[in-house]
Design a protein around this motif. Structure first.
Motif, short mmCIF file in Angstrom:
data_model
loop_
_atom_site.label_atom_id
_atom_site.label_comp_id
_atom_site.label_asym_id
_atom_site.label_seq_id
_atom_site.Cartn_x
_atom_site.Cartn_y
_atom_site.Cartn_z
N ASP A 36 1.19 -1.30 0.05
CA ASP A 36 0.33 0.39 -0.04
C ASP A 36 0.64 1.51 0.06
N ASP A 37 2.18 1.39 -0.15
CA ASP A 37 3.13 2.20 0.37
C ASP A 37 2.29 2.92 -0.88
N PRO A 38 2.33 4.52 -1.41
CA PRO A 38 1.63 5.35 -1.90
C PRO A 38 2.43 5.91 -3.28
N ALA A 39 3.52 5.58 -2.61
CA ALA A 39 4.99 6.17 -3.36
C ALA A 39 5.00 4.94 -5.14
N GLY A 40 4.13 4.15 -4.93
CA GLY A 40 4.70 2.70 -5.23
C GLY A 40 5.24 1.66 -4.99
N THR A 41 6.20 1.65 -4.14
CA THR A 41 7.12 0.56 -3.98
C THR A 41 6.91 -0.69 -3.46
N VAL A 42 7.55 -1.41 -3.72
CA VAL A 42 6.65 -1.97 -3.05
C VAL A 42 8.00 -3.39 -2.56
N THR A 43 7.97 -3.99 -1.49
CA THR A 43 9.03 -4.66 -0.97
C THR A 43 8.98 -6.23 -0.73
N ILE A 44 9.18 -7.25 -1.62
CA ILE A 44 8.86 -9.01 -1.71
C ILE A 44 10.28 -9.43 -1.23
N GLU A 45 9.75 -10.60 0.37
CA GLU A 45 10.65 -11.17 0.95
C GLU A 45 11.05 -12.47 -0.08
N THR A 46 11.75 -13.21 -0.34
CA THR A 46 12.18 -14.45 -1.40
C THR A 46 12.37 -15.46 -0.73
N GLU A 47 12.46 -16.53 -1.10
CA GLU A 47 13.31 -17.51 -0.76
C GLU A 47 13.75 -18.16 -2.13
N CYS A 48 14.62 -18.90 -2.37
CA CYS A 48 16.24 -19.27 -2.98
C CYS A 48 14.58 -20.98 -3.74
N ALA A 49 14.06 -21.16 -4.26
CA ALA A 49 13.99 -22.57 -4.26
C ALA A 49 15.10 -23.57 -4.27
N ALA A 50 16.20 -23.72 -4.42
CA ALA A 50 17.08 -24.07 -4.92
C ALA A 50 18.16 -24.37 -3.54
N CYS A 51 18.93 -23.62 -2.86
CA CYS A 51 19.28 -23.16 -1.56
C CYS A 51 18.81 -22.98 -0.67
N HIS A 52 17.62 -22.30 -1.16
CA HIS A 52 16.76 -21.18 0.63
C HIS A 52 17.19 -20.44 1.26
N ALA A 53 18.41 -19.42 0.37
CA ALA A 53 18.33 -18.29 1.03
C ALA A 53 17.25 -17.41 1.17
N ASP A 54 17.49 -16.34 2.03
CA ASP A 54 16.30 -15.72 1.96
C ASP A 54 16.63 -14.25 1.29
N THR A 55 15.82 -13.01 0.52
CA THR A 55 16.65 -12.27 0.35
C THR A 55 15.07 -11.32 -0.12
N THR A 56 15.36 -9.90 0.30
CA THR A 56 14.29 -9.27 0.16
C THR A 56 14.83 -8.54 -1.27
N MET A 57 13.67 -8.28 -1.82
CA MET A 57 13.98 -6.65 -3.24
C MET A 57 12.65 -6.20 -3.09
N SER A 58 12.94 -4.63 -3.61
CA SER A 58 12.31 -4.11 -3.73
C SER A 58 12.24 -3.26 -5.05
N PHE A 59 11.36 -2.83 -5.46
CA PHE A 59 10.79 -2.56 -7.01
C PHE A 59 9.58 -1.78 -6.77
N GLU A 60 9.68 -0.40 -7.83
CA GLU A 60 8.90 0.24 -8.12
C GLU A 60 8.31 0.60 -9.02
N ARG A 61 6.89 0.38 -8.53
CA ARG A 61 5.63 0.06 -9.68
C ARG A 61 5.21 1.16 -10.61
N LEU A 62 5.64 1.22 -11.59
CA LEU A 62 4.80 1.69 -12.64
C LEU A 62 3.86 2.29 -13.35
N ASN A 63 2.47 1.85 -12.69
CA ASN A 63 2.18 1.71 -13.07
C ASN A 63 0.88 1.46 -11.44
N HIS A 64 1.79 1.79 -10.23
CA HIS A 64 0.63 1.54 -9.22
C HIS A 64 -0.62 2.10 -9.37
#
Length: 192
Positions: A36-64
């Motif tokens: 719900d970020d009004p600036a259109g940024t979205v952050t997603i926690e991820t897990e690798c399907a192979a090694c199960h490492a966790d990371t976080t990725m942020s995206f600027e949604r151009l059509n938010h």
């Protein structure tokens, strides 16, 4: 920051990017942390399907500003900035395979509609007067190698023909989009 046209494009990117820890992947995304970020940024926690490492990725949604429950990848004509032509073609194949294994008729249709959208996204990279995509449509050495090894797989006409064999969204049933996001099922969160 990565620039995605939509939340579906961000999740599809996770399926084609390599894991920074093991170099394999794909990454599986959890629910967005700040959708719900009004600036259109979205952050997603991820897990690798192979090694199960966790990371976080942020995206600027151009059509938010578009409806957040819209399943369209990119309603505009601009090609993706994060997923290249080869990756869109691969995603289409993955979705078609998932649809073939899906027993639920509605989910199967959504997966096939998504596969068609992926081909539409791939076609955005092509010029009308050329059957192969330009060099800038490939974002990595790996996908450029795929073009060199199998240029026929990137034929614009071949993609158009493949797209014609997939269902199209109908304005009467789901509006102009593939469908409305169901919190329990989103076609763009491709099944493993």
């Amino acid at each position: 920051m990565l620039r995605a046209h939509s939340l579906p494009e961000a999740y599809l990117y996770l399926r084609v990017v390599r894991c920074a820890s093991c170099g394999r992947g794909p990454l599986i995304g959890a629910d967005p942390l700040n959708e719900d970020d009004p600036a259109g940024t979205v952050t997603i926690e991820t897990e690798c399907a192979a090694c199960h490492a966790d990371t976080t990725m942020s995206f600027e949604r151009l059509n938010h500003s578009a409806a957040d429950n819209d399943d369209r990848i990119n309603p505009g004509e601009e090609p993706s900035r994060i997923i290249d032509v080869a990756q869109w073609i691969t995603l289409s194949r993955v979705l078609i395979s998932a649809a073939e294994e899906e027993p639920d008729k509605v989910r199967r249709r959504h997966l096939n509609l998504g596969a068609g959208q992926c081909l539409e996204e791939a076609l955005k990279f092509y010029d009308d007067d050329n059957d192969l995509p330009p060099a800038e449509a490939f974002f990595s050495d790996e996908t450029r190698r795929r073009l060199r090894e199998s240029p026929a797989g990137f034929s614009r006409q071949r993609l158009i023909d493949a797209r014609a064999n997939l269902p199209y969204p109908t304005a009467g049933s789901q509006g102009a989009s593939v469908g409305q996001t169901n919190p329990e099922y989103c076609w763009w969160r491709i099944p493993r």
